[in-house]
Design a protein around this motif. Structure first.
Motif, short mmCIF file in Angstrom:
data_model
loop_
_atom_site.label_atom_id
_atom_site.label_comp_id
_atom_site.label_asym_id
_atom_site.label_seq_id
_atom_site.Cartn_x
_atom_site.Cartn_y
_atom_site.Cartn_z
N GLN A 18 0.76 -1.09 -0.05
CA GLN A 18 0.09 0.30 -0.36
C GLN A 18 0.55 1.44 0.04
O GLN A 18 1.51 1.84 1.48
CB GLN A 18 -1.15 -0.09 1.40
N ARG A 19 0.91 2.01 -1.07
CA ARG A 19 1.68 2.50 -1.38
C ARG A 19 0.90 3.94 -0.89
O ARG A 19 -0.56 4.47 -1.17
CB ARG A 19 2.38 3.08 -2.70
N PRO A 20 1.89 5.32 -0.17
CA PRO A 20 0.58 6.73 0.49
C PRO A 20 0.20 6.82 -1.34
O PRO A 20 0.82 7.15 -2.46
CB PRO A 20 1.55 7.37 0.34
N LYS A 21 -0.83 7.90 -1.01
CA LYS A 21 -1.31 8.82 -2.45
C LYS A 21 -0.45 9.27 -2.46
O LYS A 21 0.11 10.31 -2.36
CB LYS A 21 -2.49 9.43 -1.60
N CYS A 89 -11.07 18.83 -2.09
CA CYS A 89 -10.37 17.20 -2.98
C CYS A 89 -10.81 16.30 -3.05
O CYS A 89 -12.01 16.34 -2.77
CB CYS A 89 -8.63 16.59 -1.78
N TYR A 90 -10.48 15.57 -4.22
CA TYR A 90 -10.92 14.30 -4.58
C TYR A 90 -9.55 13.50 -4.79
O TYR A 90 -8.47 14.37 -5.03
CB TYR A 90 -12.07 14.18 -5.63
N LEU A 96 -0.21 5.69 -14.68
CA LEU A 96 0.89 5.68 -15.25
C LEU A 96 0.94 5.61 -16.86
O LEU A 96 0.96 4.27 -17.61
CB LEU A 96 1.85 5.42 -15.12
N LYS A 97 2.35 6.04 -17.46
CA LYS A 97 2.35 5.39 -18.76
C LYS A 97 2.62 4.00 -18.79
O LYS A 97 2.88 3.47 -19.40
CB LYS A 97 3.57 6.56 -19.28
N PRO A 103 -2.89 5.76 -6.87
CA PRO A 103 -3.58 6.86 -6.15
C PRO A 103 -3.15 7.79 -5.53
O PRO A 103 -1.68 8.19 -5.63
CB PRO A 103 -3.81 6.08 -4.47
N VAL A 104 -4.59 8.52 -6.15
CA VAL A 104 -4.03 10.11 -6.01
C VAL A 104 -5.05 10.68 -5.18
O VAL A 104 -6.21 10.37 -5.97
CB VAL A 104 -4.00 11.10 -7.92
#
Length: 152
Positions: A18-21, A89-90, A96-97, A103-104
């Motif tokens: 789980q990477r941070p957004k 925010c949303y 990605l390419k 997650p953003v």
């Protein structure tokens, strides 16, 4: 799954996966005329879906300045008054390419537009459209962004 295996998963494996957004900034561009308030949407280059101008933070610019730069590059907003504080925010998943989806979290800054141009950097790659906030809330996919339009 055994308790020991579950504990190993929860404490060590899941946090690695789980990477941070990641953070983006966006400009919710609007103008008010006799017909009422209109907001500016553009199409995404990748999917063609309706979005607001957004992008990654930029070296040498604070978040509102970067949002204004995106509004110029993606939508032709040349002049406008930007709020220095995010109105909300949303979240969404960006592909990605490389094909990886990340997650953003996107900070949204309101921009009262006073001038647009037709010769902006991404003019040939995007469609732009002025619509009512209600129409915009039905055109975008992200529920949190839909709510921001409904609050206008």
């Amino acid at each position: 799954m055994s308790n020991a295996l579950r504990k190993l998963w929860e404490e060590y494996v899941r946090p690695i996966l789980q990477r941070p957004k990641r953070l983006q900034v966006a400009a919710l561009c609007y103008r008010t005329s006799k017909g009422g308030k209109k907001v500016l949407l553009v199409t995404s280059r990748g999917t063609g879906r309706w979005i607001i101008p957004k992008g990654w933070p930029m070296d040498g610019k604070n978040a509102p300045e970067a949002a204004m730069q995106e509004a110029w590059e993606e939508a032709g907003v040349r002049e406008g008054q930007i709020d220095g504080k995010a109105i909300g925010c949303y979240a969404y998943n960006k592909e990605l390419k490389t094909g990886l989806r990340v997650p953003v979290e996107t900070l949204v800054y309101k921009v009262e537009v006073s001038e647009t141009r037709d010769d902006f950097p991404e003019a040939g790659e995007r469609e732009r459209r002025w619509v009512t906030p209600e129409q915009a809330s039905n055109m975008v996919r992200e529920p949190q962004l839909q709510a921001l339009f409904r609050e206008m």
